[in-house]
Scaffold this motif. Structure first.
Motif, PDB file in Angstrom:
ATOM      1  N   ASP A 160       0.808  -1.220   0.000  1.00 61.92           N
ATOM      2  CA  ASP A 160       0.000   0.000   0.000  1.00 61.92           C
ATOM      3  C   ASP A 160       0.843   1.274   0.000  1.00 61.92           C
ATOM      4  OD1 ASP A 160      -2.183  -1.562  -0.015  1.00 61.92           O
ATOM      5  OD2 ASP A 160      -2.573  -1.418   2.149  1.00 61.92           O
ATOM      6  N   ARG A 161       2.070   1.140   0.434  1.00 58.60           N
ATOM      7  CA  ARG A 161       2.931   2.330   0.451  1.00 58.60           C
ATOM      8  C   ARG A 161       3.446   2.668  -0.943  1.00 58.60           C
ATOM      9  NH1 ARG A 161       7.910   2.155   4.178  1.00 58.60           N
ATOM     10  NH2 ARG A 161       8.254   4.254   3.410  1.00 58.60           N
ATOM     11  N   LEU A 162       3.329   1.716  -1.850  1.00 58.11           N
ATOM     12  CA  LEU A 162       3.941   1.909  -3.159  1.00 58.11           C
ATOM     13  C   LEU A 162       2.972   2.632  -4.097  1.00 58.11           C
ATOM     14  CD1 LEU A 162       5.737  -1.510  -3.355  1.00 58.11           C
ATOM     15  CD2 LEU A 162       6.758   0.739  -2.947  1.00 58.11           C
ATOM     16  N   ILE A 163       2.796   3.902  -3.840  1.00 58.49           N
ATOM     17  CA  ILE A 163       1.910   4.730  -4.651  1.00 58.49           C
ATOM     18  C   ILE A 163       2.781   5.504  -5.644  1.00 58.49           C
ATOM     19  CG2 ILE A 163       0.155   6.547  -4.570  1.00 58.49           C
ATOM     20  CD1 ILE A 163      -0.130   5.852  -1.570  1.00 58.49           C
ATOM     21  N   PRO A 164       2.384   5.565  -6.917  1.00 63.90           N
ATOM     22  CA  PRO A 164       3.176   6.367  -7.859  1.00 63.90           C
ATOM     23  C   PRO A 164       3.414   7.762  -7.293  1.00 63.90           C
ATOM     24  CG  PRO A 164       1.545   5.108  -9.044  1.00 63.90           C
ATOM     25  CD  PRO A 164       1.279   4.870  -7.576  1.00 63.90           C
ATOM     26  N   VAL A 218      12.186   2.438   0.217  1.00 66.40           N
ATOM     27  CA  VAL A 218      11.169   3.403  -0.183  1.00 66.40           C
ATOM     28  C   VAL A 218      11.487   4.693   0.571  1.00 66.40           C
ATOM     29  CG1 VAL A 218       8.699   3.883  -0.289  1.00 66.40           C
ATOM     30  CG2 VAL A 218       9.523   1.520  -0.438  1.00 66.40           C
ATOM     31  N   VAL A 219      11.719   5.769  -0.163  1.00 59.77           N
ATOM     32  CA  VAL A 219      12.194   7.002   0.482  1.00 59.77           C
ATOM     33  C   VAL A 219      11.047   7.765   1.150  1.00 59.77           C
ATOM     34  CG1 VAL A 219      13.355   9.213   0.095  1.00 59.77           C
ATOM     35  CG2 VAL A 219      14.090   7.169  -1.165  1.00 59.77           C
ATOM     36  N   ASP A 220       9.903   7.864   0.460  1.00 57.83           N
ATOM     37  CA  ASP A 220       8.824   8.713   0.970  1.00 57.83           C
ATOM     38  C   ASP A 220       7.677   7.896   1.555  1.00 57.83           C
ATOM     39  OD1 ASP A 220       9.879  11.288  -0.029  1.00 57.83           O
ATOM     40  OD2 ASP A 220       9.578  10.338  -1.982  1.00 57.83           O
ATOM     41  N   ASP A 221       7.088   8.424   2.622  1.00 55.94           N
ATOM     42  CA  ASP A 221       5.883   7.802   3.173  1.00 55.94           C
ATOM     43  C   ASP A 221       4.660   8.171   2.344  1.00 55.94           C
ATOM     44  OD1 ASP A 221       7.280   6.653   5.245  1.00 55.94           O
ATOM     45  OD2 ASP A 221       7.109   8.458   6.494  1.00 55.94           O
ATOM     46  N   GLU A 222       4.684   9.380   1.856  1.00 55.08           N
ATOM     47  CA  GLU A 222       3.574   9.887   1.058  1.00 55.08           C
ATOM     48  C   GLU A 222       4.126  10.200  -0.328  1.00 55.08           C
ATOM     49  OE1 GLU A 222       0.405  11.153   2.195  1.00 55.08           O
ATOM     50  OE2 GLU A 222       0.814   9.884   3.938  1.00 55.08           O
ATOM     51  N   PRO A 223       3.316  10.122  -1.385  1.00 53.39           N
ATOM     52  CA  PRO A 223       3.835  10.506  -2.702  1.00 53.39           C
ATOM     53  C   PRO A 223       4.329  11.950  -2.688  1.00 53.39           C
ATOM     54  CG  PRO A 223       1.665   9.508  -2.894  1.00 53.39           C
ATOM     55  CD  PRO A 223       1.914   9.689  -1.437  1.00 53.39           C
ATOM     56  N   LEU A 224       5.451  12.147  -3.334  1.00 51.25           N
ATOM     57  CA  LEU A 224       6.019  13.483  -3.432  1.00 51.25           C
ATOM     58  C   LEU A 224       5.180  14.329  -4.386  1.00 51.25           C
ATOM     59  CD1 LEU A 224       8.639  14.589  -2.290  1.00 51.25           C
ATOM     60  CD2 LEU A 224       9.774  13.879  -4.385  1.00 51.25           C
ATOM     61  N   VAL A 271       6.063   8.221  -5.157  1.00 51.25           N
ATOM     62  CA  VAL A 271       7.050   8.096  -4.068  1.00 51.25           C
ATOM     63  C   VAL A 271       8.414   7.831  -4.693  1.00 51.25           C
ATOM     64  CG1 VAL A 271       5.402   7.208  -2.353  1.00 51.25           C
ATOM     65  CG2 VAL A 271       6.777   5.602  -3.696  1.00 51.25           C
ATOM     66  N   ARG A 272       9.436   8.299  -3.994  1.00 54.15           N
ATOM     67  CA  ARG A 272      10.798   8.037  -4.467  1.00 54.15           C
ATOM     68  C   ARG A 272      11.283   6.706  -3.910  1.00 54.15           C
ATOM     69  NH1 ARG A 272      13.828  12.980  -2.281  1.00 54.15           N
ATOM     70  NH2 ARG A 272      12.186  12.711  -0.730  1.00 54.15           N
ATOM     71  N   LEU A 273      12.086   6.045  -4.710  1.00 53.15           N
ATOM     72  CA  LEU A 273      12.643   4.751  -4.314  1.00 53.15           C
ATOM     73  C   LEU A 273      14.152   4.820  -4.466  1.00 53.15           C
ATOM     74  CD1 LEU A 273      10.270   2.546  -6.488  1.00 53.15           C
ATOM     75  CD2 LEU A 273       9.976   3.076  -4.059  1.00 53.15           C
ATOM     76  N   ARG A 274      14.854   4.105  -3.591  1.00 53.08           N
ATOM     77  CA  ARG A 274      16.287   3.961  -3.797  1.00 53.08           C
ATOM     78  C   ARG A 274      16.493   2.586  -4.426  1.00 53.08           C
ATOM     79  NH1 ARG A 274      19.937   7.244  -1.582  1.00 53.08           N
ATOM     80  NH2 ARG A 274      18.445   7.979  -0.038  1.00 53.08           N
ATOM     81  N   ARG A 326      16.909  13.445  -0.366  1.00 55.25           N
ATOM     82  CA  ARG A 326      16.714  13.993   0.968  1.00 55.25           C
ATOM     83  C   ARG A 326      15.228  14.071   1.290  1.00 55.25           C
ATOM     84  NH1 ARG A 326      21.578  16.864   1.290  1.00 55.25           N
ATOM     85  NH2 ARG A 326      21.053  18.101   3.101  1.00 55.25           N
ATOM     86  N   PRO A 327      14.889  14.094   2.587  1.00 56.12           N
ATOM     87  CA  PRO A 327      13.478  14.089   2.961  1.00 56.12           C
ATOM     88  C   PRO A 327      12.752  15.352   2.478  1.00 56.12           C
ATOM     89  CG  PRO A 327      14.888  14.291   4.916  1.00 56.12           C
ATOM     90  CD  PRO A 327      15.791  14.077   3.757  1.00 56.12           C
ATOM     91  N   ALA A 328      11.488  15.190   2.161  1.00 58.31           N
ATOM     92  CA  ALA A 328      10.679  16.313   1.689  1.00 58.31           C
ATOM     93  C   ALA A 328      10.163  17.067   2.901  1.00 58.31           C
ATOM     94  CB  ALA A 328       9.531  15.808   0.821  1.00 58.31           C
ATOM     95  N   ARG A 329      11.050  17.738   3.568  1.00 59.66           N
ATOM     96  CA  ARG A 329      10.682  18.408   4.802  1.00 59.66           C
ATOM     97  C   ARG A 329      11.230  19.827   4.782  1.00 59.66           C
ATOM     98  NH1 ARG A 329      13.503  15.596   8.814  1.00 59.66           N
ATOM     99  NH2 ARG A 329      12.682  13.655   8.010  1.00 59.66           N
ATOM    100  N   GLN A 330      10.473  20.726   5.336  1.00 58.23           N
ATOM    101  CA  GLN A 330      10.965  22.102   5.411  1.00 58.23           C
ATOM    102  C   GLN A 330      11.919  22.251   6.559  1.00 58.23           C
ATOM    103  OE1 GLN A 330       8.575  25.522   5.092  1.00 58.23           O
ATOM    104  NE2 GLN A 330       6.890  24.403   4.168  1.00 58.23           N
ATOM    105  N   ARG A 331      12.992  22.941   6.321  1.00 60.57           N
ATOM    106  CA  ARG A 331      13.855  23.320   7.435  1.00 60.57           C
ATOM    107  C   ARG A 331      13.927  24.821   7.422  1.00 60.57           C
ATOM    108  NH1 ARG A 331      18.628  20.062   6.811  1.00 60.57           N
ATOM    109  NH2 ARG A 331      19.742  22.004   7.103  1.00 60.57           N
TER     110      ARG A 331
END
Ligand code: ADP
Ligand code: ZN
Ligand code: ZN
Length: 733
Positions: free
Chosen positions: A27-31, A68-74, A33-36, A110-115
């Motif tokens: 279920d996490r594999l939604i188009p 799988v890099v992202d929890d949610e699709p980017l 998301v980034r993958l390594r 890198r994570p899709a997070r604001q810093r």
């Protein structure tokens, strides 16, 4: 069995198939998301494009995704589909397309997070401090001046680049309450203090705003065609106001931010909402922050240059493309997309209006108006009480000249300066002189790696190739005959500036071109000098033509209009007309009317005549007739296959084979021209050639390009060249 189709940043026109990582929650594999994934001998970050159960590979050839890099699709499904569409349309490898559109930190996985980072800025009180009151603390004065230039505040890095003891000075200013810190998130909340009120619209503006606002929520392109100063920006602002009130986002594309910082300020002064400004000077983290705020919907307005067209928007409301005719919307290398054209496609997919604004519409957009695809909104007059400039042709044939300037123009310059007004001279040629030649034998200094003459730059005492950037000290004697009489012929901006300094020593001359503005902040300093009135004469290349407002300029001189009339490119005259009108638009924008002189040796050229006597609209009509007769865009569609190699043979072998494949696919309505040499055949030591595909319609062209690109890619001769496909080329070079 689930197979993951992954886009990887590689120059290949297909997806890569992988297996889900063992014991991964499917279920996490939604188009999106980034993958390594393992790739070659290492790993790469890829984008999951789709999940299927089919693959052409044998099962044992498939590798597992490492992580799988992202929890949610980017990216949302519609945005992903838009990227896919763009990759298909421009025939650019899908992985490179997807990754070209991401901020670099995301490309790196890198994570899709604001810093957020801490910035220092003037407090409201600090904004009103007069430097005089601090005469005994020069560093604090310096810092105040510095901070004043950055309403969004400065970073620790910027402060430490000042190179002196900024810590003590800033602490003192903070103790006085003149400077404070805040967390910057890549967007500004608009400036501080009072918002500027909306202006009362004139009738034409009112009609435009209501037409656009009544199509919010549906797809409709508009061509907002208004002379410079007619109040197009005010129309944008009022449309955006409506968009924001409806809880939606506006995407605004502008040609160049560095050149027109005032434009962005105007948005900040008007709106109290978060604005994400995307430009090249952002740090990687700032860029990511801005991107995320756009994607998450927290930035109501996104302003940026060409690449901002890729910014994902959660609540798209409207797209605005300012100066839609501008060449900078087309990327000229790598992924050769047109941000203007993509803006229209994007609006269509999102079912929102798109507004293309300009004083000098591209022939493409006017053609779309003719076809009924775009609605034409016209702002015929300058807003407020500014009058339109008077344009006159100066016939240069057999007239007394003073270097590059006719005596008539010189006299007009003198008169204007005596009246305390400013003068703007436009010459689209930087450097001192475009050629250096031997007075004895006629030898001309050329670039050693390109088939062009080199330009002499006197300030740096260098001969510079404007095509490959190579430079060298000028020869002291002629390499051909040994003579010592080498002369610089022709005029560039440097020489023109020197000439005017000599002729009008009382007046300060400001020269604006790519050389003089190379230093950071140089452009702003020059604009400030111009605004303050301490410079009487402005000289510049097309950089000066863009969006600036010089209220005290009452005379504009176009030093050389001829190069545009006879350029090698079929778009030369369109570009010349746009530049002339844009430059003319700088004159007399305030209370005083302006005059524009155009120097030419071809005063009877029919396109120049119709431009000057009847304006840009009539010029464009006539130019469109010529295009139709010549079967050129916008009446046909073009694609260029470019190739270059160290040997001429390699280039032509490849292009000839590509031609054979093209002819097999070219049915009625498609013509294949070439291979021919590029107008400048040798550049940076490589031989350049091209093949031109001309089609009656976009669909015909796309149907042929799809199979053709794959065949071209697989040609053996393709390995010996660098090649690229340019769909809808804007320059034929
Ligand atoms: P453009 O974008 O077409 O060059 P602007 O929107 O920048 O034009 O407007 C040019 C000038 O006219 C600006 O100084 C602006 O404040 C002013 N202006 C625009 N609309 C109006 C209006 N309706 N009434 C008065 N002044 C206006
Ligand atoms: Zn010689
Ligand atoms: Zn060169």
């Amino acid at each position: 069995m689930a197979v993951l189709q992954v886009a990887l940043p590689a120059p290949l026109r297909h997806y890569f198939d992988y297996l889900p990582p063992p014991n991964c929650d499917i279920d996490r594999l939604i188009p999106g998301v980034r993958l390594r994934v393992p790739f070659g001998s290492g790993h790469r970050v890829g984008m999951l494009m789709s999940v299927t159960d089919k693959t052409e590979l044998a099962r044992e050839q498939l590798k597992w995704v490492s992580a799988v890099v992202d929890d949610e699709p980017l990216l949302s499904a519609p945005h992903l589909a838009f990227l896919k569409w763009a990759g298909d349309y421009y025939h650019h490898p899908i992985g490179e397309t997807v990754f070209a559109c991401l901020p670099s930190l995301l490309r790196k996985g890198r994570p899709a997070r604001q810093r957020r980072e801490i910035r220092w800025r003037l407090s409201p009180e600090g904004c009103h401090i007069k430097p005089d009151s601090l005469r005994r603390a020069p560093r604090q004065v310096g810092l105040l001046e510095f901070l004043r230039q950055y309403p969004e505040g400065v970073t620790r890095k910027q402060l430490s680049e000042l190179g002196w003891g900024w810590r003590t000075a800033i602490r003192a200013l903070m103790d006085r309450g003149w400077v404070d810190t805040y967390e910057y998130a890549g967007t500004s909340q608009g400036g501080r203090g009072q918002r500027e009120p909306a202006l009362a619209l004139n009738v034409a503006q009112e009609q435009a705003v209501s037409a656009i606002c009544s199509s919010l929520g549906t797809f409709q392109p508009f061509l907002l065609d208004g002379v410079t100063g007619s109040g197009k920006t005010e129309v944008y602002l009022q449309v955006i106001d409506r968009v924001i009130r409806e809880g939606k986002q506006a995407l605004v594309l502008i040609p160049e931010i560095g050149l027109t910082p005032q434009a962005v300020d105007r948005f900040r002064r008007r709106f109290a909402v978060p604005i994400a400004v995307v430009h090249s000077a952002l740090s990687d983290q700032e860029r990511l922050n801005a991107w995320l705020m756009a994607r998450d919907g927290s930035a109501s307005i996104v302003i940026g240059t060409r690449s901002a067209v890729w910014t994902p928007l959660r609540y798209p409301g409207a797209i605005i493309v300012d100066e839609e005719h501008d060449l900078s919307y087309k990327q000229h290398e790598g992924f050769r997309y047109s941000a203007r054209d993509l803006a229209v496609v994007r609006a269509q997919r999102a079912k929102i209006p798109v507004l293309l604004g300009t004083a000098t519409p591209s022939l493409e957009s006017l053609y779309n108006v003719d076809l009924g695809r775009y609605r034409h909104l016209i702002l015929p007059e300058r807003a407020g009480d500014a009058a339109s400039p008077k344009i006159e042709v100066l016939d240069m044939r057999r007239r007394p000249m003073h270097a590059a300037l006719s005596v008539t123009l010189l006299e007009a310059i003198r008169t204007n300066l005596n009246q305390g007004r400013q003068v703007l001279l436009f010459l689209n040629r930087r450097g001192f002189a475009p050629a250096m030649l031997c007075h004895h034998c006629g030898w001309v200094a050329g670039c050693k790696r390109c088939d062009v003459h080199v330009t002499y730059h006197k300030e740096r005492d260098l001969l510079v190739c404007h095509h490959c950037g190579a430079d060298r000290r000028p020869e002291t004697s002629c390499p051909s005959c040994g003579g010592c009489d080498l002369i610089a012929v022709g005029h560039g901006t440097e020489r023109l500036a020197q000439l005017l300094e000599d002729l009008f020593p009382q007046n300060r001359v400001v020269r604006i071109d790519r050389d003089s503005t190379r230093r950071k902040r140089a452009m702003q300093e020059m604009l400030d000098t111009i605004q303050s009135g301490s410079a009487g004469i402005l000289i510049g290349t097309q950089m000066l033509a863009k969006g600036h407002h010089f209220p005290n300029v009452t005379l504009v001189g176009v030093v050389d209009a001829d190069s545009g009339l006879f350029g090698a490119d079929f778009r030369s005259s369109e570009r010349m007309a746009q530049l002339v009108m844009q430059v003319a638009g700088r004159a007399g924008r305030a209370k005083r009317p302006g005059t524009v002189f155009i120097q030419t040796h071809h005063p009877d050229h029919h396109l120049l005549r119709s431009l000057i006597e009847h304006g840009y609209g009539r010029f464009a009509r006539e130019a469109l007739v010529e295009r139709r007769e010549a079967k050129l865009p916008p009446y046909t569609r073009l694609t260029l296959l470019r190739a270059d190699a160290h040997s001429q043979g390699a280039t032509y072998n490849f292009l000839s084979e590509a031609r054979i494949e093209a002819l097999k696919l070219a049915k009625g309505g498609i013509d294949v021209f070439g291979p021919v040499r590029a107008p400048i055949e040798r550049r940076a030591g490589r031989y350049r050639g091209q093949l031109l595909i001309q089609a009656h319609s976009r669909n015909l062209l796309q149907r042929m390009l799809n199979p053709w690109v794959h065949q071209v890619e697989n040609l053996k001769t393709a390995r010996k060249v660098r090649w690229s496909l340019d769909v809808d080329p804007q320059e034929m070079l």
